[in-house]
Design an enzyme around this catalytic site. Structure first.
Site, PDB file in Angstrom:
ATOM      1  N   HIS A   1       2.737  -6.243   3.024  1.00  0.00           N
ATOM      2  CA  HIS A   1       2.443  -7.369   4.028  1.00  0.00           C
ATOM      3  C   HIS A   1       2.493  -8.627   3.136  1.00  0.00           C
ATOM      4  O   HIS A   1       1.630  -8.669   2.151  1.00  0.00           O
ATOM      5  CB  HIS A   1       0.826  -7.313   4.269  1.00  0.00           C
ATOM      6  CG  HIS A   1       0.455  -8.362   5.214  1.00  0.00           C
ATOM      7  ND1 HIS A   1      -0.986  -8.648   4.884  1.00  0.00           N
ATOM      8  CD2 HIS A   1       0.929  -9.111   5.954  1.00  0.00           C
ATOM      9  CE1 HIS A   1      -1.060  -9.901   5.545  1.00  0.00           C
ATOM     10  NE2 HIS A   1      -0.013 -10.165   6.464  1.00  0.00           N
TER      11      HIS A   1
ATOM     12  N   GLU B   1       0.886  -1.239   0.133  1.00  0.00           N
ATOM     13  CA  GLU B   1      -0.001  -0.112   0.096  1.00  0.00           C
ATOM     14  C   GLU B   1       0.672   1.173   0.051  1.00  0.00           C
ATOM     15  O   GLU B   1       1.935   1.296   0.738  1.00  0.00           O
ATOM     16  CB  GLU B   1      -0.832   0.020   1.406  1.00  0.00           C
ATOM     17  CG  GLU B   1      -2.157  -0.791   1.293  1.00  0.00           C
ATOM     18  CD  GLU B   1      -2.995  -0.587   2.563  1.00  0.00           C
ATOM     19  OE1 GLU B   1      -3.830  -1.478   2.692  1.00  0.00           O
ATOM     20  OE2 GLU B   1      -2.496   0.203   3.666  1.00  0.00           O
TER      21      GLU B   1
ATOM     22  N   HIS C   1      -2.391  -8.303  15.504  1.00  0.00           N
ATOM     23  CA  HIS C   1      -1.780  -8.232  14.258  1.00  0.00           C
ATOM     24  C   HIS C   1      -2.556  -7.807  13.018  1.00  0.00           C
ATOM     25  O   HIS C   1      -1.879  -7.759  11.650  1.00  0.00           O
ATOM     26  CB  HIS C   1      -1.142  -9.619  13.727  1.00  0.00           C
ATOM     27  CG  HIS C   1      -2.165 -10.659  12.700  1.00  0.00           C
ATOM     28  ND1 HIS C   1      -3.372 -10.849  13.074  1.00  0.00           N
ATOM     29  CD2 HIS C   1      -1.867 -11.171  11.676  1.00  0.00           C
ATOM     30  CE1 HIS C   1      -3.923 -11.548  12.462  1.00  0.00           C
ATOM     31  NE2 HIS C   1      -3.237 -11.694  11.286  1.00  0.00           N
TER      32      HIS C   1
END
Lengths: 484, 142
Positions: free
Chosen positions: A238, A210, A407
């Protein structure tokens, strides 16, 4: 109150306990809110999985769950358990298939206003340059088995030596991007083969890259130390150990299902297959898992470097103008040997974090010197339509959760339901209207990963903040996303 | 009489499979794997692969079998489209599987990938004998 027939007692507004019953060796403890408990945990098996984990031989204090808890396999996602090194076990089910799935956050000197007209092009170029999707490959040339073994031992140091980053990146990576107990001999040829063309690839599912804006600062002092300011452009990545890590988990689950029979363990779920930490099977898994974790750090290091180059090329700016730096890289699927205070005695334990982030406090010698007065950055990605958060680790996490925090947002809708909800809608246009550019391999992924499939990460993070397990520092909002 | 149905699972993909025989159960598991992993637009079978696996339990054998299909797809870029032959035997307390798969290199198939199946899990897998055959659940980690 009872959920799925399991008694749950409120301790305070952010903590609930499952008293010990049946074969549980310790009680269960879930960090959550009444709202999250009622809205997300009534209809799946996550609570039962907290109970199942409490059956693991040698488990210490509690079977823990973070507020993003949801149904996994073996452990719930969002589960934390520490086991005794002499009498306890290690379980691949407490780590997951995507070994060292994790998040890294990089900061720039750019501000939103200076690049807002270029975001669409930037996302297009990032999507071109970072391989995404099923079986993604080709970020860098296909590597030899020897080179993969080098990565398995050296982690992200390998990428830096090949020119994909700088020594500074190593300092700001959990464990300096390398677990020292990696054992390449314990990694199967098939796992190595699966990694050969996957270094520097994002993959699919909930993995993403992102371009975010820092939307809000909660703690100016800590944000300053992390190098974050309001309006700043940052990059959030991620992903994990890709096929290599999945194969390591797969290989050892089979070995440990058999070992469980050999050691006479009677566990409520085969996916909790385990072996004594110090047994041959346990040590082999630990060595192979650490090797896969190193592959994941190297993976995120390469992707970050590709992102940096893409930013410079697309925006036509120099390295000094971009001023790109890694804030931190955290893993959230791992088992680590760490020292913790167990009932007044400091001892080494095997901490399983399955969808949980390390959240070490100020003064801890495992975190970068620059963060020694703030605590480590704890990176919590949300969903692609809303927010992500940066928090800081606390002493309370050391006291209560083996230095662990949540998380992510945590899924609430299955992929099937999410797909149905996206039917007949133009989700790309909806995101664009909300100011978010997206590039993905397929519409299916976009539908499965929309905000409605997840808890609101703000609710999750607020539980951790209120409980004092990790404290809010900054909120990020996506401007552009690439997905598999 | 083979049959499968999707089970709602929060994070992953889950199925319940029933079949008249063990062989049919394994073949149906291969079908649900294919259905989950790719949408096949058009294909022709170009190659065959023989698979030989053994394990101490049927669950372990099923995980190994579907994992093999997943590995061939993701790493060898070869997709198993149908089972030509599949036989399971028990010998010396070990289950043995022999299969011939018909499939194709990915370049020769018009295929839209759906989900990257990270792994075939053991979670809730229990191959049980029913009055009319066998039943199990199978969950793919996404």
């Amino acid at each position: 109150m009872k959920i799925q027939g399991i008694e749950i007692t409120k301790i305070n507004d952010t903590l609930w306990e499952i008293p010990k019953y049946g074969g549980m060796l310790v009680p269960g403890r879930i960090y959550t809110s009444k709202n999250l408990l009622d809205s997300t945990l009534q209809n799946d098996e996550a609570i039962k999985q907290v109970v199942n984990v409490a059956h693991l031989p040698g488990i210490q204090k509690y079977s823990l769950a973070m507020p993003d808890i949801h149904w996994g396999y073996g452990f719930p996602i969002g589960g934390v358990a520490a086991t005794d090194l002499d009498e306890g076990v290690i379980s691949p089910g407490g780590v997951g298939y995507d070994i060292n799935c994790g998040v890294r956050l990089a900061r720039t000197s750019l501000e939103f206003n200076s690049i807002k007209k270029r975001i669409s092009k930037l996302i297009e170029n990032l999507f071109k340059n970072v391989p995404t999707g099923v079986g993604a490959h080709g970020a860098i040339r296909k590597l030899s088995a020897k080179e993969i073994k080098n990565i398995l031992v050296n982690g992200s140091q390998w990428a830096v030596e090949q020119g994909f980053g700088s020594d500074e990146d190593i300092i700001y990576t959990e464990e300096q991007g390398k677990l020292k107990g990696a054992d390449t001999g314990a990694v199967s040829n098939r796992a190595i083969e699966r990694g050969m063309d996957q270094a520097g690839t994002l993959g699919s599912g909930n993995h993403f890259l992102e371009v975010d804006i820092v939307k809000e600062i909660y703690d100016k002092e800590k944000a300053g130390v992390f190098g974050l300011f309001k309006g700043q452009i940052v990059i959030l990545i991620h992903t994990g150990s890709r096929g290599l890590g999945y194969q390591v988990c797969d290989d050892y689950l089979k070995v440990l299902v058999e070992a469980g029979n050999k050691y006479g363990f009677k566990l409520p779920d085969k996916q909790l297959a385990c072996a004594p930490v110090k047994s041959e099977e346990g040590q082999n898994y630990l060595g192979a898992m650490q090797a896969a974790a190193n592959f994941a750090w190297n993976n995120r290091q390469i992707i970050m470097h590709i992102a940096k180059k893409t930013l410079m090329q697309t925006l036509n700016i120099s390295e000094s103008e971009l001023d790109f730096h890694l804030v931190y890289d955290v893993c959230h699927n791992i088992a680590k040997i760490e020292e913790h205070n167990i009932n007044g005695e400091v001892k080494k334990v095997c901490v399983h974090r399955k969808g949980a982030t390390r959240a070490f406090p100020p003064g801890n010698n495992q975190i970068p010197a620059k963060y020694s007065f703030t605590g480590q950055p704890v990176l919590i990605p949300g969903d692609m339509g809303r927010y992500s958060y940066v928090l800081a680790g606390t002493e309370k996490a050391m006291d209560e959760t083996f230095g662990s925090s949540c998380h992510g947002a945590g899924r609430v809708k299955s992929r099937h339901k999410a797909l149905k909800m996206g039917k007949g809608r133009n989700l790309v246009a909806e995101l664009k209207k909300a100011g978010i550019e997206i590039q993905a391999k397929g519409y299916r992924t976009i539908a499965e990963e929309m905000s409605y499939a997840y808890k609101d990460v703000s609710d999750v993070v607020d539980v951790m903040d209120k409980a004092g397990i990790s404290k809010k520092v900054a909120k990020l909002r996506p401007l552009g996303v690439i997905k598999g | 009489m083979k049959h499968y149905r999707t089970i709602d699972h929060t994070a992953d993909i889950a199925f319940e499979i029933t079949a008249g025989s063990l062989e049919e159960l394994f073949e149906t598991a291969a079908e649900v794997w294919l259905k989950s992993t790719a949408e096949i637009k058009s294909f022709s079978i170009t190659t065959k692969k023989e698979i030989a696996l053994e394990s101490f339990s049927l669950e372990n054998l099923l995980v190994s079998f579907i994992s093999e299909l997943n590995y061939l797809f993701l790493t060898k870029k070869w997709i198993a489209l149908e089972c030509e032959y599949l036989k399971i035997n028990k010998h010396d307390n070990k289950y043995m599987l022999r299969a011939v798969l018909n499939g194709s290199d990915l370049q020769s198939v018009k295929v839209i990938p759906k989900e990257e199946i990270k792994a075939v899990t053991f979670h809730q897998m229990n191959i049980e004998k029913t009055g009319t055959g066998y039943r199990t659940k199978i969950i793919f980690d996404i």
